[in-house]
Scaffold this motif. Structure first.
Motif, PDB file in Angstrom:
ATOM      1  N   CYS A 128       0.857  -1.184  -0.027  1.00  0.00           N
ATOM      2  CA  CYS A 128      -0.016  -0.095  -0.050  1.00  0.00           C
ATOM      3  C   CYS A 128       0.947   1.218   0.149  1.00  0.00           C
ATOM      4  O   CYS A 128       1.999   1.310   0.608  1.00  0.00           O
ATOM      5  N   SER A 129       0.435   2.055  -0.606  1.00  0.00           N
ATOM      6  CA  SER A 129       1.132   3.609  -0.582  1.00  0.00           C
ATOM      7  C   SER A 129       0.644   4.412   0.282  1.00  0.00           C
ATOM      8  O   SER A 129       1.229   5.794   0.346  1.00  0.00           O
ATOM      9  N   PHE A 130       0.094   4.046   1.579  1.00  0.00           N
ATOM     10  CA  PHE A 130      -0.062   4.763   2.695  1.00  0.00           C
ATOM     11  C   PHE A 130       0.673   4.022   3.838  1.00  0.00           C
ATOM     12  O   PHE A 130       0.520   2.839   4.154  1.00  0.00           O
ATOM     13  N   VAL A 131       1.445   4.798   4.697  1.00  0.00           N
ATOM     14  CA  VAL A 131       2.225   4.256   5.594  1.00  0.00           C
ATOM     15  C   VAL A 131       1.890   5.162   7.228  1.00  0.00           C
ATOM     16  O   VAL A 131       2.060   6.337   7.060  1.00  0.00           O
ATOM     17  N   GLU A 132       1.704   4.521   8.177  1.00  0.00           N
ATOM     18  CA  GLU A 132       1.606   5.293   9.339  1.00  0.00           C
ATOM     19  C   GLU A 132       3.024   5.264   9.728  1.00  0.00           C
ATOM     20  O   GLU A 132       3.601   4.386  10.017  1.00  0.00           O
ATOM     21  N   TYR A 133       3.178   6.444  10.163  1.00  0.00           N
ATOM     22  CA  TYR A 133       4.666   6.950  10.776  1.00  0.00           C
ATOM     23  C   TYR A 133       4.615   7.678  11.683  1.00  0.00           C
ATOM     24  O   TYR A 133       4.183   8.930  11.529  1.00  0.00           O
ATOM     25  N   LYS A 134       5.027   7.625  13.005  1.00  0.00           N
ATOM     26  CA  LYS A 134       5.057   8.259  14.255  1.00  0.00           C
ATOM     27  C   LYS A 134       3.700   9.025  14.388  1.00  0.00           C
ATOM     28  O   LYS A 134       2.572   8.085  14.331  1.00  0.00           O
ATOM     29  N   ASP A 135       3.584  10.082  14.543  1.00  0.00           N
ATOM     30  CA  ASP A 135       2.218  10.934  14.809  1.00  0.00           C
ATOM     31  C   ASP A 135       1.401  11.185  13.476  1.00  0.00           C
ATOM     32  O   ASP A 135       0.520  11.995  13.569  1.00  0.00           O
ATOM     33  N   PHE A 136       1.972  10.672  12.275  1.00  0.00           N
ATOM     34  CA  PHE A 136       1.179  11.343  10.886  1.00  0.00           C
ATOM     35  C   PHE A 136       1.370   9.827  10.133  1.00  0.00           C
ATOM     36  O   PHE A 136       2.024   8.943  10.385  1.00  0.00           O
ATOM     37  N   LYS A 137       0.696  10.225   8.861  1.00  0.00           N
ATOM     38  CA  LYS A 137       0.567   9.261   7.855  1.00  0.00           C
ATOM     39  C   LYS A 137       1.684   9.676   6.644  1.00  0.00           C
ATOM     40  O   LYS A 137       1.529  11.157   6.458  1.00  0.00           O
ATOM     41  N   LEU A 138       2.048   8.889   6.093  1.00  0.00           N
ATOM     42  CA  LEU A 138       2.811   9.035   4.661  1.00  0.00           C
ATOM     43  C   LEU A 138       2.188   8.699   3.627  1.00  0.00           C
ATOM     44  O   LEU A 138       1.668   7.686   3.603  1.00  0.00           O
ATOM     45  N   VAL A 139       1.926   9.507   2.433  1.00  0.00           N
ATOM     46  CA  VAL A 139       1.232   9.095   1.345  1.00  0.00           C
ATOM     47  C   VAL A 139       2.252   9.306   0.215  1.00  0.00           C
ATOM     48  O   VAL A 139       2.566  10.315   0.168  1.00  0.00           O
ATOM     49  N   TYR A 140       2.554   8.281  -0.657  1.00  0.00           N
ATOM     50  CA  TYR A 140       3.614   8.437  -1.661  1.00  0.00           C
ATOM     51  C   TYR A 140       3.335   7.681  -3.036  1.00  0.00           C
ATOM     52  O   TYR A 140       2.363   6.853  -2.870  1.00  0.00           O
ATOM     53  N   ARG A 141       3.758   8.129  -3.887  1.00  0.00           N
ATOM     54  CA  ARG A 141       3.616   7.523  -5.403  1.00  0.00           C
ATOM     55  C   ARG A 141       4.811   7.613  -5.967  1.00  0.00           C
ATOM     56  O   ARG A 141       5.660   8.576  -5.915  1.00  0.00           O
ATOM     57  N   GLN A 142       5.166   6.826  -6.890  1.00  0.00           N
ATOM     58  CA  GLN A 142       6.375   6.699  -7.592  1.00  0.00           C
ATOM     59  C   GLN A 142       6.127   6.974  -9.153  1.00  0.00           C
ATOM     60  O   GLN A 142       5.169   6.293  -9.621  1.00  0.00           O
ATOM     61  N   TYR A 143       6.791   7.883  -9.772  1.00  0.00           N
ATOM     62  CA  TYR A 143       6.898   8.037 -11.048  1.00  0.00           C
ATOM     63  C   TYR A 143       7.871   8.286 -11.533  1.00  0.00           C
ATOM     64  O   TYR A 143       8.953   8.785 -11.435  1.00  0.00           O
ATOM     65  N   ALA A 144       8.475   6.929 -12.479  1.00  0.00           N
ATOM     66  CA  ALA A 144       9.628   6.625 -13.014  1.00  0.00           C
ATOM     67  C   ALA A 144      10.959   6.634 -11.767  1.00  0.00           C
ATOM     68  O   ALA A 144      10.730   5.836 -10.889  1.00  0.00           O
ATOM     69  N   ALA A 145      11.689   7.766 -12.029  1.00  0.00           N
ATOM     70  CA  ALA A 145      12.797   7.558 -10.861  1.00  0.00           C
ATOM     71  C   ALA A 145      12.468   8.657  -9.845  1.00  0.00           C
ATOM     72  O   ALA A 145      13.285   8.645  -8.724  1.00  0.00           O
TER      73      ALA A 145
END
Length: 113
Positions: free
Chosen positions: A47-64
């Motif tokens: 999944c592209s959603f990660v729980e990290y410390k007191d917030f969430k990370l949302v990420y996407r990869q586009y090529a490099a």
């Protein structure tokens, strides 16, 4: 609420960072290193959603490039995921096939203004 916005290459180098809350410079470096390690180490099947410390990370990869957005617990992950995609589409229209070099150039150009 969005806490920060990062663009990172596959080697883990930050190409663009924007913080929407005050974070000291030395803490930014440490935070970016941990966030990049967490996102880049994940497989494409995860999944592209990660729980990290007191917030969430949302990420996407586009090529490099990886685009990572740090949000608080109340923010909608799917809305941020779509925001990332819209941001990349705008860059793609502006640069016609955006690349890491384009991002680096545009960031240095913005700092000169």
């Amino acid at each position: 609420m969005i806490k920060f916005f990062l663009m990172v290459n596959k080697q883990g180098q930050t190409r663009l960072s924007r913080y929407y809350e005050h974070v000291e410079i030395n803490k930014r470096t440490m935070l970016e290193a941990e966030v990049i390690k967490n996102c880049l180490s994940r497989s494409k099947d995860e999944c592209s959603f990660v729980e990290y410390k007191d917030f969430k990370l949302v990420y996407r990869q586009y090529a490099a490039l990886f685009i990572v957005v740090g949000i608080d617990q109340t923010e909608n992950e799917l809305a941020i995921y779509e925001l990332i995609h819209n941001f990349v589409e705008v860059l793609d229209k502006y640069f016609s096939r955006v690349s890491e070099l384009d991002v680096s150039f545009s960031v240095s150009e913005i700092h000169l203004l």
